[in-house]
Design a protein around this motif. Structure first.
Motif, PDB file in Angstrom:
ATOM      1  N   ALA A   1      56.364  45.639  20.147  1.00 58.34           N
ATOM      2  CA  ALA A   1      57.751  45.362  18.826  1.00 58.34           C
ATOM      3  C   ALA A   1      57.273  46.214  18.242  1.00 58.34           C
ATOM      4  O   ALA A   1      58.080  46.668  17.303  1.00 58.34           O
ATOM      5  CB  ALA A   1      56.906  44.063  18.562  1.00 58.34           C
ATOM      6  N   GLU A   2      55.951  46.807  17.950  1.00 56.23           N
ATOM      7  CA  GLU A   2      55.568  47.799  17.113  1.00 56.23           C
ATOM      8  C   GLU A   2      56.293  48.861  16.992  1.00 56.23           C
ATOM      9  O   GLU A   2      56.750  49.654  16.153  1.00 56.23           O
ATOM     10  CB  GLU A   2      54.185  48.130  17.031  1.00 56.23           C
ATOM     11  CG  GLU A   2      53.672  49.139  15.380  1.00 56.23           C
ATOM     12  CD  GLU A   2      51.423  49.180  15.702  1.00 56.23           C
ATOM     13  OE1 GLU A   2      51.500  51.015  14.757  1.00 56.23           O
ATOM     14  OE2 GLU A   2      51.279  48.340  16.615  1.00 56.23           O
ATOM     15  N   ALA A   3      56.097  49.556  18.298  1.00 56.94           N
ATOM     16  CA  ALA A   3      56.980  50.828  18.690  1.00 56.94           C
ATOM     17  C   ALA A   3      58.730  50.760  18.029  1.00 56.94           C
ATOM     18  O   ALA A   3      59.218  52.002  17.652  1.00 56.94           O
ATOM     19  CB  ALA A   3      56.947  51.614  20.074  1.00 56.94           C
ATOM     20  N   VAL A   4      58.825  49.468  18.192  1.00 59.37           N
ATOM     21  CA  VAL A   4      60.596  49.274  18.078  1.00 59.37           C
ATOM     22  C   VAL A   4      60.804  49.221  16.747  1.00 59.37           C
ATOM     23  O   VAL A   4      61.666  50.277  16.195  1.00 59.37           O
ATOM     24  CB  VAL A   4      61.673  48.078  18.856  1.00 59.37           C
ATOM     25  CG1 VAL A   4      62.575  47.772  17.731  1.00 59.37           C
ATOM     26  CG2 VAL A   4      61.371  48.500  20.026  1.00 59.37           C
ATOM     27  N   VAL A   5      59.809  48.433  15.368  1.00 58.88           N
ATOM     28  CA  VAL A   5      60.179  48.974  14.401  1.00 58.88           C
ATOM     29  C   VAL A   5      59.915  49.840  13.545  1.00 58.88           C
ATOM     30  O   VAL A   5      60.428  50.214  12.861  1.00 58.88           O
ATOM     31  CB  VAL A   5      58.736  47.730  14.198  1.00 58.88           C
ATOM     32  CG1 VAL A   5      58.806  47.714  11.776  1.00 58.88           C
ATOM     33  CG2 VAL A   5      58.825  46.441  13.897  1.00 58.88           C
TER      34      VAL A   5
END
Length: 138
Positions: free
Chosen positions: A124-128
């Motif tokens: 999720a952090e990578a997508v954000v």
């Protein structure tokens, strides 16, 4: 069971997150005025699932988050407040909305983190981060 003043909104508040509100409806101005008289001013925030924020007559979520009032500033015809999300709750029953929305609440236990979720958090952090990079432009 405690009765709490409530802000039904078109957005969700999560624990530990800030919320900024512009208050202009008379019923919510009354609510904030009463909160300012309290030693520990808190109000509940729930999502409006259907309907409008202004004027009432909405359909509201049954789970929300308490917010601690941290600041208030007066405008010409309105107030600007900042709250900070604290604990999650379930609405047991909406009570008389005169002079503003109120509900009986039951507090929910704090969420517990599981390290098994770390890979999902990392994804999720990578997508954000990718979205923020794209939004920033070339």
């Amino acid at each position: 069971m405690a009765v709490s003043p409530m802000f039904p909104l078109g957005s969700v508040l999560f624990p530990f997150m800030p919320i900024q509100l512009r208050i202009f409806e008379p019923r919510y101005l009354t609510l904030v005025g009463r909160l300012l008289d309290e030693e520990e001013p808190e109000f509940g925030v729930v999502l409006i699932e259907r309907g409008s924020e202004a004027g009432g007559g909405d359909q509201r979520a049954s789970v929300g988050t308490m917010a601690r009032l941290v600041s208030a500033a007066a405008g010409a015809d309105d107030l600007f407040i900042v709250g900070l999300g604290t604990k999650r709750f379930t609405v047991e029953r909406w009570v008389d909305e005169d002079p503003y929305p109120r509900a009986e609440l039951s507090m929910l236990p704090d969420l517990e983190w599981s390290e098994k979720l770390a890979p999902l958090r990392d994804q999720a952090e990578a997508v954000v981060r990718r979205l923020i990079t794209r939004a920033a432009g070339p």
